[in-house]
Design an enzyme around this catalytic site. Structure first.
Site, PDB file in Angstrom:
ATOM      1  N   ASP A 162       0.791  -1.227   0.000  1.00  0.00           N
ATOM      2  CA  ASP A 162       0.000   0.000   0.000  1.00  0.00           C
ATOM      3  C   ASP A 162       0.828   1.284   0.000  1.00  0.00           C
ATOM      4  O   ASP A 162       0.635   2.164  -0.807  1.00  0.00           O
ATOM      5  CB  ASP A 162      -0.917   0.032   1.239  1.00  0.00           C
ATOM      6  CG  ASP A 162      -1.809  -1.192   1.327  1.00  0.00           C
ATOM      7  OD1 ASP A 162      -1.681  -2.106   0.502  1.00  0.00           O
ATOM      8  OD2 ASP A 162      -2.637  -1.231   2.252  1.00  0.00           O
ATOM      9  N   GLU A 392       2.452 -10.111  11.153  1.00  0.00           N
ATOM     10  CA  GLU A 392       2.245  -9.718   9.754  1.00  0.00           C
ATOM     11  C   GLU A 392       3.580  -9.404   9.081  1.00  0.00           C
ATOM     12  O   GLU A 392       3.802  -9.772   7.932  1.00  0.00           O
ATOM     13  CB  GLU A 392       1.323  -8.498   9.712  1.00  0.00           C
ATOM     14  CG  GLU A 392       0.922  -8.078   8.309  1.00  0.00           C
ATOM     15  CD  GLU A 392      -0.083  -6.923   8.301  1.00  0.00           C
ATOM     16  OE1 GLU A 392      -0.395  -6.393   9.393  1.00  0.00           O
ATOM     17  OE2 GLU A 392      -0.547  -6.565   7.208  1.00  0.00           O
TER      18      GLU A 392
HETATM   19  C1  DGY Z   1      -5.640  -2.583   3.794  1.00  0.00           C
HETATM   20  O1  DGY Z   1      -6.789  -2.242   3.971  1.00  0.00           O
HETATM   21  O2  DGY Z   1      -4.714  -2.347   4.575  1.00  0.00           O
HETATM   22  C2  DGY Z   1      -5.315  -3.412   2.640  1.00  0.00           C
HETATM   23  O3  DGY Z   1      -3.959  -3.471   2.387  1.00  0.00           O
HETATM   24  C3  DGY Z   1      -6.089  -3.048   1.424  1.00  0.00           C
HETATM   25  O4  DGY Z   1      -6.114  -4.177   0.655  1.00  0.00           O
END
Ligand code: DGY
Length: 419
Positions: A162, A392
C-alpha cells in the site's frame, strides 16, 4: 512437530471462516486475493482438500470479465474500512473492484503437482483452469491496453504494498478530496505508527471514488485513474503465474491456449526487462502517467528471479544488492532499500521484512544458482518468525514483530519453510 509449526497450523485453522481464510482476525476480516493463494499453499502442507477449497472460494468472487478482486466480502464485518458499501460493485458475493498480485496459478500448480489424491486433483484443477486463464486474459486486456508489454496497477492496494515509497511520487499527484467519508478501522487494531498515514487514506479513497464513478469498467478506469504504475512485483508474479498456467494448460488446455499463453509470456518477459535498472541493481517501478522510472529500491524489485526472467548479469547484480542491504540490517529482506531516506523499519511497506516476499526471493535465488544466499534468506525468515511469532511483518533491524498477529500468510510461509 515443533511448537511454531503447531501454532502455524492452528493459526490457519483459527482464521478459517468456512472454506476461506481471513489474513488475520479484526484487521482483515474477509478473504484477500494473494493472501489466500499463500494460505492455500500453507494448507497444502497438511490438508490438501482444505487448500483446494481456499482457491475455489476465492474464485466465487471472480467477475464475468475475468478479474479476481482483491477482497471477497463473504460475510459482513464492521471491523474494516472500506467495506462493500464504499466499493458499490455489483457482484454476489460482494467484492472490491480492484485486484491484487496474481499468485493464484502458481498456487494451483503447486497443489496439483503435490496432491496425493490424483483423481481429486485432476477434477479440481480442471475446473479451476478456465478461471485462471480468464484472469490472465483480463490482465493483458484490461491492464496493458497500450501494448507496453508489462501490466499496470491503478491503486497501491493492487500491489499489496500500500504505502511503498515507490508510490510516493505518483500518490502525491492523487487529490485528497473524497466523496466518501473516511472511517478507518485499522488503527483501532494496530499501532498507527505501523500503518499508512491519514493523508494516504484520503488518496486511497479518492481512487476508489474515481473508479466507482467510472462504473468499474476497466477501460474507463484505466483512462480516468490519476495513478497508473508498472509494479515490478505484480509483473514478476504474473510472469511466473503465466509459466505455471502454461504447465496447467499442457494438461487441461487446448493447443491454441498453450500458444496464447506462450505468446503472453514472451511479451511480458520483454516488458519486465524494460523495468530493469542496472544502476540500482534491481527491477524498478515505472510511473506510466509521466512515463518515468522510479529510482527507489524495493524488495519487489528482486522478484525477477522468481519470474525466471533474469540474465546471469542481472542475477549477479541482485546478489550484490542483497549483499549491500545485508550490511545495513540484521535480517533480510527489508521491503525498502535501507540506504534510502524513505526507509522506515516498522512502517508497513516502507522497510519491514515480509515472509512471503522472502519465500519468493529465496526461490528465485535458488533458481539462479545462489543457494547460499537463498539459505540465508530462508534462515532469516525462520529466525524472525520463531523469535517474534506469526506476525504480519518484522523489523529488519532487530526482528521485532509488527502489524497484525496470528497472520495466515506468515503461518503458511513458516509451514512451507519447514519443507
Ligand atoms: C488494507 O486495507 O490495509 C489493505 O492493504 C487493502 O487491501
Amino acid at each position: 512437530m515443533s511448537g511454531i509449526l503447531e501454532a502455524a497450523r492452528a493459526t490457519l485453522r483459527a482464521n478459517d471462516r468456512g472454506g476461506y481464510t481471513v489474513p488475520t482476525a479484526r484487521l482483515y476480516p474477509f478473504q484477500w486475493n494473494w493472501d489466500s493463494a499463500f494460505a492455500a499453499m500453507g494448507f497444502a502442507t497438511f490438508d490438501t482438500a482444505r487448500a483446494w477449497r481456499e482457491i475455489e472460494r476465492l474464485l466465487e468472487g471472480q467477475w464475468a470479465d475475468g478479474m479476481i478482486p482483491h477482497i471477497v466480502f463473504h460475510a459482513p464485518s464492521d471491523d474494516y474500512f472500506p467495506g462493500p458499501a464504499v466499493w458499490g460493485t455489483i457482484h454476489t458475493p460482494p467484492t472490491s473492484g480492484i485486484t491484487q498480485p496474481p499468485v493464484l496459478a502458481t498456487a494451483v500448480r503447486r497443489l496439483y503437482d503435490a496432491a496425493h489424491d490424483r483423481a481429486d486433483a485432476e477434477a479440481r484443477a480442471a475446473a479451476i483452469y478456465p478461471a485462471l486463464l480468464a484472469s490472465h486474459r483480463w490482465w493483458r486486456r484490461a491492464r496493458d491496453p497500450d501494448g507496453r508489454g508489462f501490466v499496470a496497477i491503478l491503486h497501491p492496494w493492487e500491489s499489496g504494498m500500500d504505502n511503498s515509497p515507490a508510490w510516493d511520487g505518483a500518490m502525491a499527484r492523487v487529490p485528497t478530496e473524497t466523496s466518501t467519508p473516511i472511517a478507518r478501522r485499522d488503527t483501532g487494531h494496530v499501532d498507527h505508527r505501523m500503518r499508512p498515514r491519514g493523508e494516504d487514506y484520503l488518496r486511497y479513497i479518492h481512487l476508489v471514488d474515481c473508479f466507482h464513478a467510472a462504473g468499474w469498467e476497466p477501460a474507463r478506469m484505466y483512462a480516468a485513474s490519476p495513478f497508473c504504475m508498472a509494479d515490478p512485483a505484480t509483473n514478476a508474479i504474473l510472469l511466473r503465474a503465466e509459466r505455471d498456467l502454461l504447465e496447467l494448460a499442457r494438461r487441461f488446455g487446448s493447443v491454441a491456449e498453450q500458444a496464447e499463453i506462450a505468446a503472453r509470456i514472451e511479451r511480458l518477459r520483454e516488458g519486465l526487462g524494460t523495468l530493469w535498472n542496472a544502476r540500482a541493481g534491481l527491477w524498478c517501478a515505472r510511473d506510466l502517467i509521466d512515463d518515468a522510472p522510479v529510482g527507489v529500491g524495493i524488495s519487489a524489485g528482486l522478484l525477477g528471479l522468481w519470474a525466471r526472467a533474469a540474465t546471469p548479469a542481472q542475477s549477479a547484480a541482485v546478489v550484490a544488492t542483497l549483499g549491500r542491504w545485508a550490511g545495513r540490517v540484521r535480517f533480510l529482506v527489508p521491503s525498502t532499500d535501507p540506504d534510502s531516506p524513505a526507509f522506515e523499519p516498522l512502517r508497513y511497506w516502507r522497510g519491514p521484512v515480509w515472509g512471503m516476499m522472502n519465500w519468493m526471493i529465496a526461490d528465485g535465488l535458488d533458481w539462479a544458482g545462489e543457494a547460499a544466499l537463498a539459505a540465508r534468506v530462508r534462515a532469516d525468515t525462520i529466525a524472525v518468525i520463531d523469535g517474534a511469532g506469526l506476525c504480519e511483518y518484522f523489523d529488519p533491524t532487530d526482528g521485532k514483530g509488527a502489524g497484525g498477529t496470528d497472520f495466515s500468510w506468515t503461518a503458511a510461509i513458516r509451514l512451507l519453510l519447514a519443507g
